[in-house]
Design an enzyme around this catalytic site. Sequence first.
Site, PDB file in Angstrom:
ATOM      1  CB  SER A  89      -0.976  -0.036   1.174  1.00 42.34           C
ATOM      2  OG  SER A  89      -1.966   0.976   1.042  1.00 42.34           O
ATOM      3  CG  HIS A 194      -6.149  -0.817  -0.807  1.00 38.42           C
ATOM      4  ND1 HIS A 194      -5.357  -0.356  -1.827  1.00 38.42           N
ATOM      5  CD2 HIS A 194      -5.437  -0.609   0.336  1.00 38.42           C
ATOM      6  CE1 HIS A 194      -4.211   0.091  -1.331  1.00 38.42           C
ATOM      7  NE2 HIS A 194      -4.243  -0.042  -0.024  1.00 38.42           N
TER       8      HIS A 194
END
Length: 285
Positions: A89, A194
């Site tokens: 991430s 996400h």
Amino acid sequence: MPSRIMLFPGQGSQKKGMGADLFDLFPAETAAADAILGYSVRHQCLEDPGGTLRQTRITQPMMYLVSSLMCLKRLHETRRAPDLVAGHSVGEFAALFAAGVFNFETGLRIVQKRGELMGRVSGGGMAAVIGLPAGNVRDLLHTRGLETIDIANLNAPKQTVISGPQADILAARQTFDDAGAQMFVPLEVSAAFHSRYMEPVRAEFKAFVCDIRFYPPRIPVIANVTARPYEPSAIIETMTEQITSPVRWVESVQYLLQQPDPEFEELGPGNVLTSLLRQIRTAAQ
């Protein structure tokens, strides 16, 4: 010669005291970070005033800062660049810095904007489902009427993070408990990262980075979105799609394990990625 691989952790690995041995080693970068962010990064990391290190707008630039400085420290110590890099991430931005896609200050500005945008979103939640294969998690979402929930992180063969409206995430616990999950762990986040719910943020982030000049990676950067190296012609699209796409960490590590004699090093606070690597490696044996 072994393939040297650097891994950079993401949000959730932050902790009070991180970077304590770095700020004096890199006074220029520390001063630049203070100027860009408008506060003392040393004080923020070492003292965590008001517990703000848990806030996305603070967490993300601090994770980039500490991981990037750790990378610089290792490069100075070893005098050898890594052969490949990957980050989970927000950790992917430290990986992009390590590969020369942008300089330290530009990367910090990008991550500052990303953290601000993602920190503005509310009403969503995430939870880790542990003990079930990802395919089972995906099937349960489709067959049990959980269409409002997305898969956010494919972290390990039996660790999948789901993302969606907070109430729907909490209500899904019983479904996964009944299906035999060992643990269902709600995460301390403010939004459904996400997932499809981050689309407005993705669009605004893309508008921001479109004005920035990026350079072709000097070494392969394994992208969360594709679990394959970044394409030089698609840097903006790949880094922006990451906000709404799942982190395909299992596939990313599997790709890295195929490199000649891979040697991994996690650069950032904690050892979350080292633990995930161990689980992925064990499942592949």
